[in-house]
Design an enzyme around this catalytic site. Sequence first.
Site, PDB file in Angstrom:
ATOM      1  N   ASP A  36      25.041 -62.859  20.373  1.00 11.49           N
ATOM      2  CA  ASP A  36      24.170 -63.777  20.882  1.00 11.49           C
ATOM      3  C   ASP A  36      24.082 -63.436  22.586  1.00 11.49           C
ATOM      4  OD1 ASP A  36      23.948 -66.169  18.177  1.00 11.49           O
ATOM      5  OD2 ASP A  36      23.619 -64.046  18.243  1.00 11.49           O
ATOM      6  N   GLN A  38      25.281 -61.083  24.665  1.00 10.41           N
ATOM      7  CA  GLN A  38      24.829 -60.040  24.907  1.00 10.41           C
ATOM      8  C   GLN A  38      23.162 -60.149  24.791  1.00 10.41           C
ATOM      9  OE1 GLN A  38      27.348 -57.840  22.046  1.00 10.41           O
ATOM     10  NE2 GLN A  38      28.531 -56.926  23.902  1.00 10.41           N
ATOM     11  N   LEU A  86      -1.458 -65.885  -9.184  1.00 12.54           N
ATOM     12  CA  LEU A  86      -0.857 -65.164 -10.332  1.00 12.54           C
ATOM     13  C   LEU A  86      -0.884 -65.993 -11.236  1.00 12.54           C
ATOM     14  CD1 LEU A  86       2.468 -64.005  -8.439  1.00 12.54           C
ATOM     15  CD2 LEU A  86       0.780 -62.305  -9.720  1.00 12.54           C
ATOM     16  N   LYS A 118      10.211 -63.895  -6.693  1.00 14.10           N
ATOM     17  CA  LYS A 118       9.178 -64.662  -6.305  1.00 14.10           C
ATOM     18  C   LYS A 118       9.471 -65.611  -5.139  1.00 14.10           C
ATOM     19  CE  LYS A 118       5.133 -66.853  -7.777  1.00 14.10           C
ATOM     20  NZ  LYS A 118       5.317 -68.221  -6.870  1.00 14.10           N
ATOM     21  N   ARG A 139      -3.161 -67.701   3.484  1.00 17.85           N
ATOM     22  CA  ARG A 139      -3.888 -67.096   2.067  1.00 17.85           C
ATOM     23  C   ARG A 139      -5.193 -68.039   2.023  1.00 17.85           C
ATOM     24  NH1 ARG A 139      -3.451 -69.196  -3.142  1.00 17.85           N
ATOM     25  NH2 ARG A 139      -4.547 -67.785  -4.592  1.00 17.85           N
ATOM     26  N   LYS A 290       5.024 -56.567 -11.865  1.00 23.24           N
ATOM     27  CA  LYS A 290       3.624 -55.707 -11.422  1.00 23.24           C
ATOM     28  C   LYS A 290       3.663 -54.324 -11.974  1.00 23.24           C
ATOM     29  CE  LYS A 290       3.842 -57.822  -6.746  1.00 23.24           C
ATOM     30  NZ  LYS A 290       3.798 -57.746  -5.440  1.00 23.24           N
ATOM     31  N   LYS A 314       7.861 -67.746 -14.479  1.00 26.37           N
ATOM     32  CA  LYS A 314       8.401 -68.792 -13.644  1.00 26.37           C
ATOM     33  C   LYS A 314       9.772 -69.387 -14.596  1.00 26.37           C
ATOM     34  CE  LYS A 314       5.766 -70.976 -11.153  1.00 26.37           C
ATOM     35  NZ  LYS A 314       5.395 -70.948  -9.724  1.00 26.37           N
TER      36      LYS A 314
HETATM   37  N1  LIG Z   1       5.923 -65.163  -3.551  1.00 22.66           N
HETATM   38  C1  LIG Z   1       5.889 -63.739  -3.805  1.00 22.66           C
HETATM   39  O1  LIG Z   1       7.328 -63.472  -3.566  1.00 22.66           O
HETATM   40  C2  LIG Z   1       4.989 -62.868  -4.174  1.00 22.66           C
HETATM   41  C3  LIG Z   1       5.478 -61.472  -4.549  1.00 22.66           C
HETATM   42  N2  LIG Z   1       6.492 -60.840  -4.352  1.00 22.66           N
HETATM   43  N3  LIG Z   1       4.232 -60.587  -4.902  1.00 22.66           N
HETATM   44  C4  LIG Z   1       3.049 -61.165  -5.071  1.00 22.66           C
HETATM   45  O2  LIG Z   1       2.056 -60.358  -5.435  1.00 22.66           O
HETATM   46  C5  LIG Z   1       0.805 -60.549  -5.252  1.00 22.66           C
HETATM   47  C6  LIG Z   1      -0.141 -59.491  -5.320  1.00 22.66           C
HETATM   48  C7  LIG Z   1      -1.075 -59.818  -6.306  1.00 22.66           C
HETATM   49  C8  LIG Z   1      -0.981 -60.926  -6.693  1.00 22.66           C
HETATM   50  C9  LIG Z   1      -0.034 -61.644  -6.322  1.00 22.66           C
HETATM   51  N4  LIG Z   1       2.745 -62.182  -4.808  1.00 22.66           N
HETATM   52  C10 LIG Z   1       3.540 -63.333  -4.427  1.00 22.66           C
HETATM   53  O3  LIG Z   1       3.470 -64.764  -4.028  1.00 22.66           O
HETATM   54  C11 LIG Z   1       2.066 -64.990  -4.597  1.00 22.66           C
HETATM   55  C12 LIG Z   1       0.972 -64.959  -3.286  1.00 22.66           C
HETATM   56  C13 LIG Z   1      -0.093 -65.772  -3.712  1.00 22.66           C
HETATM   57  C14 LIG Z   1       0.471 -66.851  -4.411  1.00 22.66           C
HETATM   58  C15 LIG Z   1       2.083 -66.602  -4.612  1.00 22.66           C
HETATM   59  O4  LIG Z   1       2.556 -67.239  -3.638  1.00 22.66           O
END
Ligand SMILES: NC(=O)c1c(N)nc(OC2CCCC2)nc1O[C@@H]1CCC[C@@H]1O
Length: 330
Positions: A36, A38, A86, A118, A139, A290, A314
Site C-alpha cells: 500500500d 508503494q 429473474l 447469485k 437497474r 442460464k 434461491k
Molecule cells: N445477482 C447476480 O449475481 C446476477 C447474475 N449472476 N446474473 C444475472 O443475470 C441477469 C441476466 C438476465 C436476467 C438476470 N442477474 C443477477 O442478478 C439479478 C439482476 C437483477 C435482479 C438480480 O439481482
Amino acid sequence: MSEVTPEIKARVEELRREIDHHNYLYYVLDKPGITDAQYDQLMQQLIQLEAAHPELITPDSPTQRVGGQVQQGFQAVPHRVPMLSLGNAFGEADLREFDRRVRTNLPGEEVEYVVELKIDGLAVSLWYENGLLVRGATRGNGEYGEDITANLRTVKAIPLRLKEDVPFLEVRGEAYMPKDSFVRLNEAREEAGEPLFANPRNAAAGSLRQLDPGVTASRNLSIFMYAIGHLEGPGPRSHAAALAWLKQLGFRVNQHYKVCQDISQVIDYCAKWHEKRFDLPYAIDGLVIKVNSLDQQQRLGATLKSPRWAIAYKFPAEQAVSTIKDIILR
Ligand SMILES: NC(=O)c1c(N)nc(OC2CCCC2)nc1O[C@@H]1CCC[C@@H]1O
C-alpha cells in the site's frame, strides 16, 4: 504553472499505466503486486504532477475517481435493453420444471447451461464508449434506472478504461459490499449511534445512492460483471464466452461459474454452493442458471419481466439465527 515538457507528459502517462495496472491487480484480480505504501507513493507523484499541470488531467486518470461536487439528486436514464429480473426456483423439482420448459421450446436441440453464484447486491449498468466509462446507472425498474456515474466511478473494481477500445459496450453487474466491510461499517455506525444496515445488500444500495461520491468512495464496494447488455459489432456466441471476454476487457468476473451439460449437473452444483456459501467473503442468496447459447437465449425470449432462458435458484431462508453478524461471519 511550469511548462509541460515531453518528459513530464511521458512520466504522467507512465505513472497512470502503472497505477491502473496495480488497481487492476488489487481490485479486479485480488492479487496485489506492491505494498500500500508503494502504491500511495505512486499516487502522490501523479497527484503532484497533475496539480502542477492540470492540462494533463484526463477523465480516466486514476486520480479522477472521486468527483468533487455533491449531487442534488439522480437523473432517470432509460436502459437501451431492459434489465430483466429473474424467476425463482426453490428446489430440485422447480429446476427440473425449468429445464423441461426450456427443452420444450427448443425441440430436439442440445442445451447447455451456465451456473453462476447469485451475488446479493445491487444490479447496475455500465456504459463504455471507445473503451472509456461514460455512464453508470442502477437497474431501477428495469426500463429506467438512476444515473449514479459519479458514485460508480469511485468503485475501484470498475475500470475507467477498458483494455480494448470497444466502440460501444453496455455491461451489467452486481455491485456489493464485502462481508468484512459490512461488519466494520456497522461497528462504526454503532459507535456513532447511527442506524445499522440490516445486510450487505442494503449497505451496498445505501452506499451507491449517496448524493456525495466521497461517502460512496469510503464504503469499499466491489462488483462482479455478469452480462453484456448492448454491444455494437460482433460479439461472443455463448454466455460463457461473454464472461471470458468481459474478463479479458479488464472487468471483474466471478470465477465460480460452471458450464453444465444437463440439469442434474446444475442441481449438484447448486447443492455444492448451498453448503459452501458461508466460505465466501461476500453474500450470495442463491445461484443463477442460464442457457449458454446466446442464439437459444434470443429464441427463447423473455416474458414482460424475466427471461425464459434464465432462473434463480434461491437458498432456503435462513433458519432462526441469533444475529445478522452470525449469518455473515458464520
Ligand atoms: N445477482 C447476480 O449475481 C446476477 C447474475 N449472476 N446474473 C444475472 O443475470 C441477469 C441476466 C438476465 C436476467 C438476470 N442477474 C443477477 O442478478 C439479478 C439482476 C437483477 C435482479 C438480480 O439481482
